[in-house]
Write an enzyme that holds these catalytic residues in place. Structure first.
Site, PDB file in Angstrom:
ATOM      1  N   THR A 133       8.917  47.434  46.718  1.00 31.35           N
ATOM      2  CA  THR A 133       8.341  46.103  46.887  1.00 31.35           C
ATOM      3  C   THR A 133       7.171  45.864  45.932  1.00 31.35           C
ATOM      4  O   THR A 133       6.509  46.818  45.520  1.00 31.35           O
ATOM      5  CB  THR A 133       7.849  45.954  48.344  1.00 31.35           C
ATOM      6  OG1 THR A 133       7.068  44.776  48.452  1.00 31.35           O
ATOM      7  CG2 THR A 133       6.969  47.122  48.773  1.00 31.35           C
ATOM      8  N   ASP A 134       6.909  44.591  45.659  1.00 33.36           N
ATOM      9  CA  ASP A 134       5.724  44.264  44.854  1.00 33.36           C
ATOM     10  C   ASP A 134       4.438  44.454  45.651  1.00 33.36           C
ATOM     11  O   ASP A 134       3.342  44.431  45.087  1.00 33.36           O
ATOM     12  CB  ASP A 134       5.810  42.825  44.307  1.00 33.36           C
ATOM     13  CG  ASP A 134       5.902  41.752  45.383  1.00 33.36           C
ATOM     14  OD1 ASP A 134       5.983  42.098  46.584  1.00 33.36           O
ATOM     15  OD2 ASP A 134       5.889  40.553  45.027  1.00 33.36           O
ATOM     16  N   GLU A 135       4.573  44.643  46.981  1.00 34.64           N
ATOM     17  CA  GLU A 135       3.365  44.767  47.808  1.00 34.64           C
ATOM     18  C   GLU A 135       2.585  46.047  47.491  1.00 34.64           C
ATOM     19  O   GLU A 135       1.417  46.163  47.847  1.00 34.64           O
ATOM     20  CB  GLU A 135       3.739  44.689  49.296  1.00 34.64           C
ATOM     21  CG  GLU A 135       4.474  43.398  49.599  1.00 34.64           C
ATOM     22  CD  GLU A 135       4.660  43.067  51.066  1.00 34.64           C
ATOM     23  OE1 GLU A 135       3.895  43.556  51.897  1.00 34.64           O
ATOM     24  OE2 GLU A 135       5.597  42.296  51.360  1.00 34.64           O
ATOM     25  N   TYR A 158       2.638  49.263  55.799  1.00 39.29           N
ATOM     26  CA  TYR A 158       3.957  49.114  55.163  1.00 39.29           C
ATOM     27  C   TYR A 158       3.873  49.372  53.667  1.00 39.29           C
ATOM     28  O   TYR A 158       4.597  50.224  53.123  1.00 39.29           O
ATOM     29  CB  TYR A 158       4.514  47.708  55.425  1.00 39.29           C
ATOM     30  CG  TYR A 158       5.668  47.339  54.507  1.00 39.29           C
ATOM     31  CD1 TYR A 158       6.888  48.001  54.593  1.00 39.29           C
ATOM     32  CD2 TYR A 158       5.529  46.342  53.537  1.00 39.29           C
ATOM     33  CE1 TYR A 158       7.949  47.675  53.739  1.00 39.29           C
ATOM     34  CE2 TYR A 158       6.574  46.008  52.687  1.00 39.29           C
ATOM     35  CZ  TYR A 158       7.785  46.681  52.788  1.00 39.29           C
ATOM     36  OH  TYR A 158       8.819  46.359  51.938  1.00 39.29           O
ATOM     37  N   LYS A 162       5.475  52.416  51.312  1.00 44.24           N
ATOM     38  CA  LYS A 162       6.392  52.195  50.185  1.00 44.24           C
ATOM     39  C   LYS A 162       5.788  52.774  48.903  1.00 44.24           C
ATOM     40  O   LYS A 162       6.500  53.370  48.078  1.00 44.24           O
ATOM     41  CB  LYS A 162       6.689  50.703  50.008  1.00 44.24           C
ATOM     42  CG  LYS A 162       7.484  50.061  51.133  1.00 44.24           C
ATOM     43  CD  LYS A 162       8.894  50.595  51.301  1.00 44.24           C
ATOM     44  CE  LYS A 162       9.832  50.232  50.170  1.00 44.24           C
ATOM     45  NZ  LYS A 162      11.235  50.621  50.495  1.00 44.24           N
TER      46      LYS A 162
HETATM   47  P1  NAD Z   1      15.671  45.291  56.824  1.00 48.30           P
HETATM   48  O1  NAD Z   1      14.546  45.612  57.758  1.00 48.30           O
HETATM   49  O2  NAD Z   1      16.406  44.004  56.994  1.00 48.30           O
HETATM   50  O3  NAD Z   1      16.765  46.447  56.895  1.00 48.30           O
HETATM   51  C1  NAD Z   1      16.439  47.798  56.907  1.00 48.30           C
HETATM   52  C2  NAD Z   1      17.685  48.590  57.255  1.00 48.30           C
HETATM   53  O4  NAD Z   1      17.337  49.976  57.218  1.00 48.30           O
HETATM   54  C3  NAD Z   1      18.230  48.280  58.633  1.00 48.30           C
HETATM   55  O5  NAD Z   1      19.630  48.156  58.578  1.00 48.30           O
HETATM   56  C4  NAD Z   1      17.830  49.504  59.448  1.00 48.30           C
HETATM   57  O6  NAD Z   1      18.708  49.790  60.520  1.00 48.30           O
HETATM   58  C5  NAD Z   1      17.856  50.598  58.390  1.00 48.30           C
HETATM   59  N1  NAD Z   1      16.987  51.730  58.722  1.00 48.30           N
HETATM   60  C6  NAD Z   1      15.694  51.688  59.145  1.00 48.30           C
HETATM   61  N2  NAD Z   1      15.249  52.932  59.374  1.00 48.30           N
HETATM   62  C7  NAD Z   1      16.273  53.774  59.088  1.00 48.30           C
HETATM   63  C8  NAD Z   1      16.406  55.182  59.120  1.00 48.30           C
HETATM   64  N3  NAD Z   1      15.407  55.980  59.494  1.00 48.30           N
HETATM   65  N4  NAD Z   1      17.590  55.720  58.747  1.00 48.30           N
HETATM   66  C9  NAD Z   1      18.620  54.922  58.364  1.00 48.30           C
HETATM   67  N5  NAD Z   1      18.543  53.580  58.331  1.00 48.30           N
HETATM   68  C10 NAD Z   1      17.380  53.018  58.682  1.00 48.30           C
HETATM   69  O7  NAD Z   1      15.056  45.427  55.381  1.00 48.30           O
HETATM   70  P2  NAD Z   1      15.385  44.578  54.059  1.00 48.30           P
HETATM   71  O8  NAD Z   1      14.571  43.343  54.105  1.00 48.30           O
HETATM   72  O9  NAD Z   1      16.851  44.498  53.864  1.00 48.30           O
HETATM   73  O10 NAD Z   1      14.733  45.514  52.951  1.00 48.30           O
HETATM   74  C11 NAD Z   1      15.514  46.511  52.286  1.00 48.30           C
HETATM   75  C12 NAD Z   1      14.623  47.257  51.308  1.00 48.30           C
HETATM   76  O11 NAD Z   1      14.047  46.342  50.384  1.00 48.30           O
HETATM   77  C13 NAD Z   1      13.443  47.973  51.988  1.00 48.30           C
HETATM   78  O12 NAD Z   1      13.275  49.214  51.357  1.00 48.30           O
HETATM   79  C14 NAD Z   1      12.263  47.052  51.722  1.00 48.30           C
HETATM   80  O13 NAD Z   1      11.050  47.801  51.660  1.00 48.30           O
HETATM   81  C15 NAD Z   1      12.637  46.486  50.365  1.00 48.30           C
HETATM   82  N6  NAD Z   1      12.068  45.161  50.094  1.00 48.30           N
HETATM   83  C16 NAD Z   1      12.364  44.108  50.920  1.00 48.30           C
HETATM   84  C17 NAD Z   1      11.844  42.852  50.616  1.00 48.30           C
HETATM   85  C18 NAD Z   1      12.175  41.655  51.456  1.00 48.30           C
HETATM   86  O14 NAD Z   1      11.695  40.558  51.151  1.00 48.30           O
HETATM   87  N7  NAD Z   1      13.001  41.764  52.496  1.00 48.30           N
HETATM   88  C19 NAD Z   1      11.005  42.687  49.514  1.00 48.30           C
HETATM   89  C20 NAD Z   1      10.709  43.791  48.732  1.00 48.30           C
HETATM   90  C21 NAD Z   1      11.258  45.027  49.009  1.00 48.30           C
HETATM   91  P1  TYD Z   2       6.695  37.944  55.800  1.00 52.17           P
HETATM   92  O1  TYD Z   2       7.996  37.198  55.845  1.00 52.17           O
HETATM   93  O2  TYD Z   2       6.305  38.761  56.980  1.00 52.17           O
HETATM   94  O3  TYD Z   2       6.712  38.804  54.471  1.00 52.17           O
HETATM   95  P2  TYD Z   2       5.504  39.655  53.769  1.00 52.17           P
HETATM   96  O4  TYD Z   2       4.393  39.811  54.727  1.00 52.17           O
HETATM   97  O5  TYD Z   2       6.176  40.943  53.462  1.00 52.17           O
HETATM   98  O6  TYD Z   2       5.129  38.878  52.547  1.00 52.17           O
HETATM   99  O7  TYD Z   2       5.556  36.886  55.560  1.00 52.17           O
HETATM  100  C1  TYD Z   2       5.550  36.034  54.437  1.00 52.17           C
HETATM  101  C2  TYD Z   2       4.248  35.276  54.441  1.00 52.17           C
HETATM  102  O8  TYD Z   2       4.240  34.393  55.577  1.00 52.17           O
HETATM  103  C3  TYD Z   2       3.024  36.158  54.606  1.00 52.17           C
HETATM  104  O9  TYD Z   2       1.961  35.620  53.827  1.00 52.17           O
HETATM  105  C4  TYD Z   2       2.683  36.062  56.081  1.00 52.17           C
HETATM  106  C5  TYD Z   2       3.136  34.660  56.444  1.00 52.17           C
HETATM  107  N1  TYD Z   2       3.636  34.458  57.814  1.00 52.17           N
HETATM  108  C6  TYD Z   2       3.131  33.399  58.584  1.00 52.17           C
HETATM  109  O10 TYD Z   2       2.247  32.631  58.151  1.00 52.17           O
HETATM  110  N2  TYD Z   2       3.653  33.224  59.836  1.00 52.17           N
HETATM  111  C7  TYD Z   2       4.601  34.041  60.364  1.00 52.17           C
HETATM  112  O11 TYD Z   2       5.012  33.847  61.536  1.00 52.17           O
HETATM  113  C8  TYD Z   2       5.096  35.125  59.568  1.00 52.17           C
HETATM  114  C9  TYD Z   2       6.159  36.048  60.110  1.00 52.17           C
HETATM  115  C10 TYD Z   2       4.596  35.272  58.288  1.00 52.17           C
END
Ligand code: NAD
Ligand code: TYD
Length: 354
Positions: A133-135, A158, A162
Protein backbone atom coordinates in the site's frame (compact mmCIF):
# COMPACT_ATOMS: atom_id res chain seq x y z
CA UNK A 1 2.48 -20.78 -14.55
CA UNK A 2 1.43 -22.43 -11.30
CA UNK A 3 0.31 -19.44 -9.30
CA UNK A 4 -0.35 -19.26 -5.59
CA UNK A 5 -2.69 -16.34 -4.98
CA UNK A 6 -3.15 -15.53 -1.30
CA UNK A 7 -6.26 -13.71 -0.14
CA UNK A 8 -8.03 -14.49 -3.41
CA UNK A 9 -11.43 -14.36 -1.74
CA UNK A 10 -11.02 -10.74 -0.70
CA UNK A 11 -11.84 -7.60 -2.63
CA UNK A 12 -8.78 -7.15 -4.85
CA UNK A 13 -7.73 -10.81 -4.84
CA UNK A 14 -11.07 -12.00 -6.22
CA UNK A 15 -11.04 -9.39 -8.96
CA UNK A 16 -7.48 -10.46 -9.80
CA UNK A 17 -8.26 -14.19 -9.94
CA UNK A 18 -11.24 -13.59 -12.22
CA UNK A 19 -9.30 -11.33 -14.55
CA UNK A 20 -6.28 -13.66 -14.81
CA UNK A 21 -8.46 -16.70 -15.59
CA UNK A 22 -10.18 -14.62 -18.26
CA UNK A 23 -6.92 -13.50 -19.88
CA UNK A 24 -4.48 -16.38 -19.43
CA UNK A 25 -5.24 -19.84 -20.70
CA UNK A 26 -1.95 -21.41 -19.62
CA UNK A 27 -2.05 -20.95 -15.88
CA UNK A 28 -3.16 -22.85 -12.82
CA UNK A 29 -4.34 -20.75 -9.88
CA UNK A 30 -4.34 -21.92 -6.28
CA UNK A 31 -6.18 -19.55 -3.98
CA UNK A 32 -5.12 -19.83 -0.33
CA UNK A 33 -7.50 -17.88 1.87
CA UNK A 34 -8.42 -18.14 5.54
CA UNK A 35 -11.91 -16.75 4.93
CA UNK A 36 -11.82 -14.07 7.59
CA UNK A 37 -14.81 -11.74 7.79
CA UNK A 38 -13.39 -10.09 4.64
CA UNK A 39 -13.02 -13.25 2.54
CA UNK A 40 -15.93 -14.72 0.62
CA UNK A 41 -15.61 -17.56 -1.92
CA UNK A 42 -18.95 -16.22 -3.08
CA UNK A 43 -16.90 -13.49 -4.78
CA UNK A 44 -15.61 -16.22 -7.12
CA UNK A 45 -18.66 -18.42 -7.46
CA UNK A 46 -18.77 -17.81 -11.23
CA UNK A 47 -15.32 -19.39 -11.73
CA UNK A 48 -15.14 -21.93 -8.90
CA UNK A 49 -15.71 -24.88 -11.27
CA UNK A 50 -12.93 -23.82 -13.65
CA UNK A 51 -10.51 -26.76 -13.87
CA UNK A 52 -7.54 -24.36 -13.71
CA UNK A 53 -8.66 -23.12 -10.29
CA UNK A 54 -8.36 -24.62 -6.81
CA UNK A 55 -9.45 -23.08 -3.54
CA UNK A 56 -7.67 -24.01 -0.32
CA UNK A 57 -9.10 -22.76 2.94
CA UNK A 58 -6.14 -22.03 5.19
CA UNK A 59 -3.93 -19.55 6.96
CA UNK A 60 -0.79 -18.07 5.40
CA UNK A 61 0.88 -18.33 8.81
CA UNK A 62 0.51 -22.15 8.67
CA UNK A 63 4.01 -23.07 7.46
CA UNK A 64 3.26 -26.77 6.97
CA UNK A 65 0.22 -26.05 4.81
CA UNK A 66 2.02 -23.41 2.76
CA UNK A 67 4.99 -25.74 2.15
CA UNK A 68 2.65 -28.57 1.20
CA UNK A 69 0.97 -26.34 -1.40
CA UNK A 70 4.34 -25.32 -2.86
CA UNK A 71 5.33 -28.96 -3.27
CA UNK A 72 2.01 -30.41 -4.34
CA UNK A 73 1.25 -27.70 -6.89
CA UNK A 74 4.83 -26.98 -8.03
CA UNK A 75 4.24 -23.29 -7.32
CA UNK A 76 6.46 -21.03 -9.43
CA UNK A 77 4.63 -17.74 -8.90
CA UNK A 78 3.19 -16.10 -5.80
CA UNK A 79 0.84 -13.13 -5.87
CA UNK A 80 0.40 -12.17 -2.25
CA UNK A 81 -2.76 -10.22 -1.41
CA UNK A 82 -3.77 -11.81 1.91
CA UNK A 83 -3.80 -9.28 4.72
CA UNK A 84 -5.80 -7.65 7.40
CA UNK A 85 -6.60 -4.51 5.47
CA UNK A 86 -8.76 -2.08 7.44
CA UNK A 87 -7.06 0.79 9.29
CA UNK A 88 -9.89 1.25 11.82
CA UNK A 89 -9.71 -2.43 12.80
CA UNK A 90 -5.93 -2.14 13.19
CA UNK A 91 -6.47 0.69 15.67
CA UNK A 92 -9.04 -1.30 17.64
CA UNK A 93 -6.94 -4.51 17.64
CA UNK A 94 -3.50 -4.66 16.02
CA UNK A 95 -2.59 -8.27 16.93
CA UNK A 96 -4.12 -9.93 13.85
CA UNK A 97 -2.33 -7.39 11.66
CA UNK A 98 1.03 -8.38 13.07
CA UNK A 99 0.24 -12.06 12.66
CA UNK A 100 -1.15 -12.07 9.15
CA UNK A 101 0.64 -9.16 7.55
CA UNK A 102 4.11 -9.70 9.04
CA UNK A 103 4.32 -13.34 10.17
CA UNK A 104 2.17 -14.47 7.23
CA UNK A 105 4.40 -12.74 4.69
CA UNK A 106 7.46 -14.19 6.40
CA UNK A 107 5.93 -17.68 6.23
CA UNK A 108 5.32 -17.35 2.49
CA UNK A 109 8.82 -16.02 1.88
CA UNK A 110 10.31 -18.91 3.81
CA UNK A 111 8.27 -21.46 1.86
CA UNK A 112 9.37 -19.86 -1.42
CA UNK A 113 13.00 -19.77 -0.31
CA UNK A 114 13.00 -23.39 0.77
CA UNK A 115 11.10 -24.64 -2.23
CA UNK A 116 12.73 -22.58 -4.97
CA UNK A 117 16.31 -22.61 -3.76
CA UNK A 118 16.29 -26.30 -3.05
CA UNK A 119 14.28 -27.84 -5.87
CA UNK A 120 17.11 -27.53 -8.41
CA UNK A 121 14.92 -25.98 -11.13
CA UNK A 122 16.52 -22.56 -10.74
CA UNK A 123 14.98 -19.17 -10.11
CA UNK A 124 14.64 -17.98 -13.70
CA UNK A 125 10.90 -18.64 -14.02
CA UNK A 126 9.99 -17.86 -10.40
CA UNK A 127 8.25 -14.71 -9.15
CA UNK A 128 7.09 -13.53 -5.72
CA UNK A 129 4.89 -10.46 -6.07
CA UNK A 130 3.99 -8.73 -2.83
CA UNK A 131 0.98 -6.41 -2.95
CA UNK A 132 1.35 -3.47 -0.61
CA UNK A 133 0.00 0.00 0.00
CA UNK A 134 0.97 3.64 -0.40
CA UNK A 135 0.14 4.06 3.30
CA UNK A 136 3.68 2.85 4.12
CA UNK A 137 4.92 6.29 3.02
CA UNK A 138 2.93 8.13 5.70
CA UNK A 139 1.02 11.33 5.11
CA UNK A 140 1.50 14.13 2.56
CA UNK A 141 0.78 17.81 3.04
CA UNK A 142 -1.09 19.82 0.43
CA UNK A 143 1.57 19.22 -2.24
CA UNK A 144 3.94 16.50 -3.42
CA UNK A 145 3.58 12.85 -4.38
CA UNK A 146 4.79 9.47 -3.17
CA UNK A 147 7.48 8.05 -5.43
CA UNK A 148 9.31 4.75 -5.07
CA UNK A 149 12.11 6.76 -3.41
CA UNK A 150 9.93 8.26 -0.66
CA UNK A 151 11.07 7.19 2.81
CA UNK A 152 8.82 4.86 4.73
CA UNK A 153 6.91 6.59 7.53
CA UNK A 154 3.91 4.44 8.49
CA UNK A 155 1.48 5.89 11.06
CA UNK A 156 -1.17 3.22 11.75
CA UNK A 157 -0.71 -0.36 12.97
CA UNK A 158 -1.98 -1.42 9.53
CA UNK A 159 0.54 0.61 7.56
CA UNK A 160 3.34 -0.30 9.98
CA UNK A 161 2.59 -4.00 9.48
CA UNK A 162 2.58 -3.58 5.69
CA UNK A 163 5.83 -1.58 5.84
CA UNK A 164 7.37 -4.35 7.87
CA UNK A 165 6.31 -6.98 5.35
CA UNK A 166 7.71 -4.87 2.48
CA UNK A 167 11.07 -4.73 4.26
CA UNK A 168 11.07 -8.50 4.73
CA UNK A 169 10.35 -9.01 1.03
CA UNK A 170 13.24 -6.68 0.07
CA UNK A 171 15.50 -8.46 2.55
CA UNK A 172 14.80 -11.82 0.89
CA UNK A 173 15.79 -10.32 -2.45
CA UNK A 174 19.08 -8.90 -1.19
CA UNK A 175 19.97 -11.76 1.13
CA UNK A 176 18.79 -14.85 -0.72
CA UNK A 177 18.25 -13.58 -4.25
CA UNK A 178 14.56 -14.45 -4.07
CA UNK A 179 12.94 -13.08 -7.26
CA UNK A 180 10.62 -10.56 -5.68
CA UNK A 181 8.52 -7.64 -6.91
CA UNK A 182 6.65 -5.14 -4.74
CA UNK A 183 3.69 -2.97 -5.67
CA UNK A 184 2.44 -0.08 -3.51
CA UNK A 185 -0.96 1.10 -4.62
CA UNK A 186 -3.43 3.76 -3.61
CA UNK A 187 -7.02 3.26 -2.41
CA UNK A 188 -8.92 0.81 -4.60
CA UNK A 189 -12.66 0.87 -5.24
CA UNK A 190 -15.06 -1.24 -7.29
CA UNK A 191 -17.14 -4.45 -7.08
CA UNK A 192 -16.78 -6.84 -4.11
CA UNK A 193 -15.39 -4.17 -1.79
CA UNK A 194 -16.32 -5.03 1.80
CA UNK A 195 -18.82 -2.46 3.09
CA UNK A 196 -16.68 -1.25 5.98
CA UNK A 197 -14.43 0.81 3.67
CA UNK A 198 -15.48 4.33 2.77
CA UNK A 199 -17.12 3.95 -0.67
CA UNK A 200 -19.14 0.74 -0.16
CA UNK A 201 -20.05 1.79 3.39
CA UNK A 202 -21.45 5.08 2.15
CA UNK A 203 -23.35 3.36 -0.69
CA UNK A 204 -24.88 0.83 1.67
CA UNK A 205 -25.75 3.30 4.42
CA UNK A 206 -27.17 5.82 1.97
CA UNK A 207 -29.39 3.15 0.40
CA UNK A 208 -30.65 2.12 3.82
CA UNK A 209 -31.31 5.64 5.05
CA UNK A 210 -28.53 5.39 7.66
CA UNK A 211 -26.20 8.20 8.72
CA UNK A 212 -23.03 8.73 6.69
CA UNK A 213 -20.04 9.11 9.04
CA UNK A 214 -17.37 11.51 7.77
CA UNK A 215 -14.25 11.52 9.94
CA UNK A 216 -12.94 14.91 11.11
CA UNK A 217 -13.42 17.71 8.57
CA UNK A 218 -13.77 15.30 5.61
CA UNK A 219 -10.99 17.07 3.72
CA UNK A 220 -8.53 14.19 3.79
CA UNK A 221 -7.43 13.21 0.30
CA UNK A 222 -7.10 9.73 -1.21
CA UNK A 223 -6.01 8.84 -4.77
CA UNK A 224 -8.74 6.46 -5.99
CA UNK A 225 -7.82 3.52 -8.23
CA UNK A 226 -10.44 1.38 -9.96
CA UNK A 227 -9.83 -2.23 -8.94
CA UNK A 228 -9.67 -3.57 -12.52
CA UNK A 229 -6.96 -1.03 -13.34
CA UNK A 230 -5.07 -2.19 -10.28
CA UNK A 231 -5.37 -5.85 -11.30
CA UNK A 232 -4.05 -5.02 -14.78
CA UNK A 233 -1.11 -3.21 -13.21
CA UNK A 234 -0.28 -6.15 -10.93
CA UNK A 235 -0.31 -8.52 -13.90
CA UNK A 236 1.92 -6.13 -15.86
CA UNK A 237 4.44 -5.97 -12.99
CA UNK A 238 4.34 -9.75 -12.66
CA UNK A 239 5.06 -10.25 -16.36
CA UNK A 240 7.38 -7.34 -17.10
CA UNK A 241 8.68 -5.92 -13.82
CA UNK A 242 12.37 -5.88 -12.92
CA UNK A 243 13.18 -8.17 -10.01
CA UNK A 244 13.84 -6.47 -6.69
CA UNK A 245 11.99 -3.34 -7.79
CA UNK A 246 9.05 -1.51 -6.28
CA UNK A 247 6.30 -0.04 -8.46
CA UNK A 248 3.83 2.56 -7.23
CA UNK A 249 0.33 2.21 -8.70
CA UNK A 250 -2.10 5.12 -8.52
CA UNK A 251 -5.34 6.19 -10.12
CA UNK A 252 -4.57 9.87 -10.81
CA UNK A 253 -7.80 10.61 -8.98
CA UNK A 254 -7.21 12.71 -5.91
CA UNK A 255 -10.47 13.44 -4.10
CA UNK A 256 -11.39 14.74 -0.67
CA UNK A 257 -13.50 12.29 1.32
CA UNK A 258 -16.39 14.73 1.44
CA UNK A 259 -16.37 14.95 -2.38
CA UNK A 260 -16.59 11.15 -2.54
CA UNK A 261 -19.49 11.01 -0.10
CA UNK A 262 -21.36 13.79 -1.90
CA UNK A 263 -20.80 12.19 -5.31
CA UNK A 264 -22.15 8.84 -4.09
CA UNK A 265 -25.20 10.55 -2.54
CA UNK A 266 -25.96 12.46 -5.73
CA UNK A 267 -25.59 9.35 -7.90
CA UNK A 268 -27.97 7.40 -5.69
CA UNK A 269 -30.50 10.25 -5.70
CA UNK A 270 -30.29 10.22 -9.49
CA UNK A 271 -30.59 6.44 -9.83
CA UNK A 272 -33.12 5.49 -7.16
CA UNK A 273 -34.78 8.78 -6.23
CA UNK A 274 -34.62 10.91 -3.10
CA UNK A 275 -35.02 9.60 0.46
CA UNK A 276 -38.54 8.71 1.60
CA UNK A 277 -38.52 12.02 3.49
CA UNK A 278 -38.04 13.80 0.16
CA UNK A 279 -34.58 15.05 1.18
CA UNK A 280 -31.40 14.41 -0.80
CA UNK A 281 -29.07 11.74 0.61
CA UNK A 282 -26.45 14.37 1.51
CA UNK A 283 -28.78 15.18 4.43
CA UNK A 284 -27.54 11.90 6.01
CA UNK A 285 -23.93 13.19 6.27
CA UNK A 286 -22.63 13.45 9.83
CA UNK A 287 -19.20 14.76 10.78
CA UNK A 288 -17.88 12.43 13.49
CA UNK A 289 -14.78 12.21 15.70
CA UNK A 290 -11.66 11.85 13.61
CA UNK A 291 -9.70 8.61 13.31
CA UNK A 292 -6.59 8.72 15.58
CA UNK A 293 -3.45 9.39 13.56
CA UNK A 294 -5.55 10.00 10.45
CA UNK A 295 -3.26 10.49 7.43
CA UNK A 296 -4.15 13.74 5.67
CA UNK A 297 -3.32 13.06 2.07
CA UNK A 298 -2.09 10.22 -0.13
CA UNK A 299 -1.13 10.79 -3.77
CA UNK A 300 0.91 8.55 -6.03
CA UNK A 301 3.41 9.50 -8.67
CA UNK A 302 3.00 6.54 -11.04
CA UNK A 303 5.62 7.68 -13.57
CA UNK A 304 7.86 4.65 -13.09
CA UNK A 305 5.26 2.02 -13.98
CA UNK A 306 4.12 4.18 -16.90
CA UNK A 307 7.60 4.77 -18.32
CA UNK A 308 9.09 1.35 -17.64
CA UNK A 309 6.10 -0.97 -18.07
CA UNK A 310 3.67 1.11 -20.12
CA UNK A 311 0.81 0.93 -17.61
CA UNK A 312 -1.61 3.78 -16.98
CA UNK A 313 -5.09 3.65 -15.43
CA UNK A 314 -7.86 3.33 -18.03
CA UNK A 315 -10.92 4.10 -15.91
CA UNK A 316 -11.76 7.68 -14.95
CA UNK A 317 -13.23 8.30 -11.51
CA UNK A 318 -16.53 9.40 -13.05
CA UNK A 319 -16.85 6.08 -14.93
CA UNK A 320 -15.53 3.95 -12.09
CA UNK A 321 -17.82 5.36 -9.44
CA UNK A 322 -20.87 4.90 -11.69
CA UNK A 323 -19.91 1.29 -12.38
CA UNK A 324 -19.36 0.74 -8.67
CA UNK A 325 -22.68 2.24 -7.59
CA UNK A 326 -24.46 0.20 -10.29
CA UNK A 327 -22.78 -2.99 -9.09
CA UNK A 328 -23.95 -2.42 -5.52
CA UNK A 329 -27.47 -1.61 -6.73
CA UNK A 330 -27.48 -4.86 -8.73
CA UNK A 331 -26.08 -6.98 -5.89
CA UNK A 332 -28.00 -6.31 -2.67
CA UNK A 333 -27.85 -10.03 -1.77
CA UNK A 334 -24.05 -9.96 -1.82
CA UNK A 335 -23.99 -7.00 0.56
CA UNK A 336 -26.51 -8.61 2.92
CA UNK A 337 -24.60 -11.91 2.82
CA UNK A 338 -21.18 -10.46 3.64
CA UNK A 339 -22.59 -8.29 6.39
CA UNK A 340 -24.62 -10.94 8.20
CA UNK A 341 -21.98 -13.66 7.77
CA UNK A 342 -24.34 -16.07 6.00
CA UNK A 343 -21.82 -16.74 3.21
CA UNK A 344 -19.30 -17.68 5.87
CA UNK A 345 -21.73 -20.20 7.34
CA UNK A 346 -22.43 -21.67 3.92
CA UNK A 347 -18.75 -22.12 3.04
CA UNK A 348 -17.89 -23.34 6.52
CA UNK A 349 -20.35 -26.16 5.89
CA UNK A 350 -18.93 -26.75 2.40
CA UNK A 351 -15.25 -26.62 3.19
CA UNK A 352 -15.13 -27.26 6.91
CA UNK A 353 -11.77 -26.84 8.52
CA UNK A 354 -9.43 -28.17 5.91
P1 NAD B 1 -9.53 -7.66 1.88
O1 NAD B 1 -9.56 -7.37 3.35
O2 NAD B 1 -10.76 -7.40 1.07
O3 NAD B 1 -9.16 -9.20 1.65
C1 NAD B 1 -8.15 -9.84 2.36
C2 NAD B 1 -8.26 -11.33 2.09
O4 NAD B 1 -7.19 -11.97 2.79
C3 NAD B 1 -9.56 -11.94 2.58
O5 NAD B 1 -10.07 -12.82 1.61
C4 NAD B 1 -9.14 -12.70 3.83
O6 NAD B 1 -9.94 -13.82 4.11
C5 NAD B 1 -7.71 -13.09 3.49
N1 NAD B 1 -6.88 -13.32 4.67
C6 NAD B 1 -6.76 -12.52 5.76
N2 NAD B 1 -5.92 -13.08 6.65
C7 NAD B 1 -5.51 -14.25 6.11
C8 NAD B 1 -4.62 -15.26 6.56
N3 NAD B 1 -4.00 -15.19 7.73
N4 NAD B 1 -4.40 -16.32 5.74
C9 NAD B 1 -5.03 -16.41 4.54
N5 NAD B 1 -5.89 -15.48 4.09
C10 NAD B 1 -6.11 -14.41 4.86
O7 NAD B 1 -8.28 -6.88 1.33
P2 NAD B 1 -8.09 -6.15 -0.09
O8 NAD B 1 -8.69 -4.80 0.01
O9 NAD B 1 -8.50 -7.07 -1.18
O10 NAD B 1 -6.52 -5.96 -0.10
C11 NAD B 1 -5.66 -6.94 -0.69
C12 NAD B 1 -4.22 -6.50 -0.53
O11 NAD B 1 -4.04 -5.22 -1.13
C13 NAD B 1 -3.79 -6.35 0.94
O12 NAD B 1 -2.49 -6.83 1.06
C14 NAD B 1 -3.85 -4.84 1.18
O13 NAD B 1 -2.90 -4.46 2.17
C15 NAD B 1 -3.46 -4.32 -0.20
N6 NAD B 1 -3.99 -2.99 -0.50
C16 NAD B 1 -5.34 -2.77 -0.50
C17 NAD B 1 -5.81 -1.50 -0.83
C18 NAD B 1 -7.28 -1.22 -0.90
O14 NAD B 1 -7.66 -0.09 -1.20
N7 NAD B 1 -8.17 -2.19 -0.67
C19 NAD B 1 -4.92 -0.47 -1.12
C20 NAD B 1 -3.56 -0.74 -1.07
C21 NAD B 1 -3.09 -2.00 -0.78
P1 TYD C 1 -10.84 3.67 4.21
O1 TYD C 1 -11.80 3.23 3.15
O2 TYD C 1 -10.94 3.05 5.56
O3 TYD C 1 -9.39 3.51 3.60
P2 TYD C 1 -7.95 4.03 4.19
O4 TYD C 1 -8.11 4.41 5.60
O5 TYD C 1 -7.10 2.82 4.02
O6 TYD C 1 -7.55 5.17 3.31
O7 TYD C 1 -11.02 5.22 4.38
C1 TYD C 1 -10.85 6.12 3.31
C2 TYD C 1 -10.93 7.52 3.86
O8 TYD C 1 -12.28 7.75 4.33
C3 TYD C 1 -10.04 7.76 5.07
O9 TYD C 1 -9.54 9.09 5.01
C4 TYD C 1 -10.97 7.61 6.26
C5 TYD C 1 -12.30 8.08 5.72
N1 TYD C 1 -13.51 7.44 6.27
C6 TYD C 1 -14.56 8.24 6.73
O10 TYD C 1 -14.50 9.49 6.72
N2 TYD C 1 -15.68 7.60 7.20
C7 TYD C 1 -15.79 6.25 7.25
O11 TYD C 1 -16.83 5.73 7.73
C8 TYD C 1 -14.70 5.45 6.79
C9 TYD C 1 -14.79 3.94 6.82
C10 TYD C 1 -13.59 6.10 6.28
Amino acid sequence: MNVLVTGGCGFIGSNFVRSVLRQKSNCRLINLDKLTYAGNPENLRDIEDDSRYRFVKGDITDAALVEQIFTEEKIDTVVHFAAESHVDRSIAGPAEFIQTNIVGTFTLLEAARKSWLQDGTGLADKRFLHVSTDEVYGSLGATGYFTEETSYDPRSPYSASKASSDHLVQAYYHTYGLPVLITNCSNNYGPYHFPEKLIPLIINNALNDKQLPVYGDGKQVRDWLYVEDHCAAVLRVLEKGTLGQTYNIGGNNEKQNIEIVTTVCNLLDEKVGLRDSGEPRTSLIRYVTDRPGHDRRYAIDATKIKDELGWTPAVTFEEGIRKTVDWYLDNPDWVAGVLDGSYQDYYERMYGNR
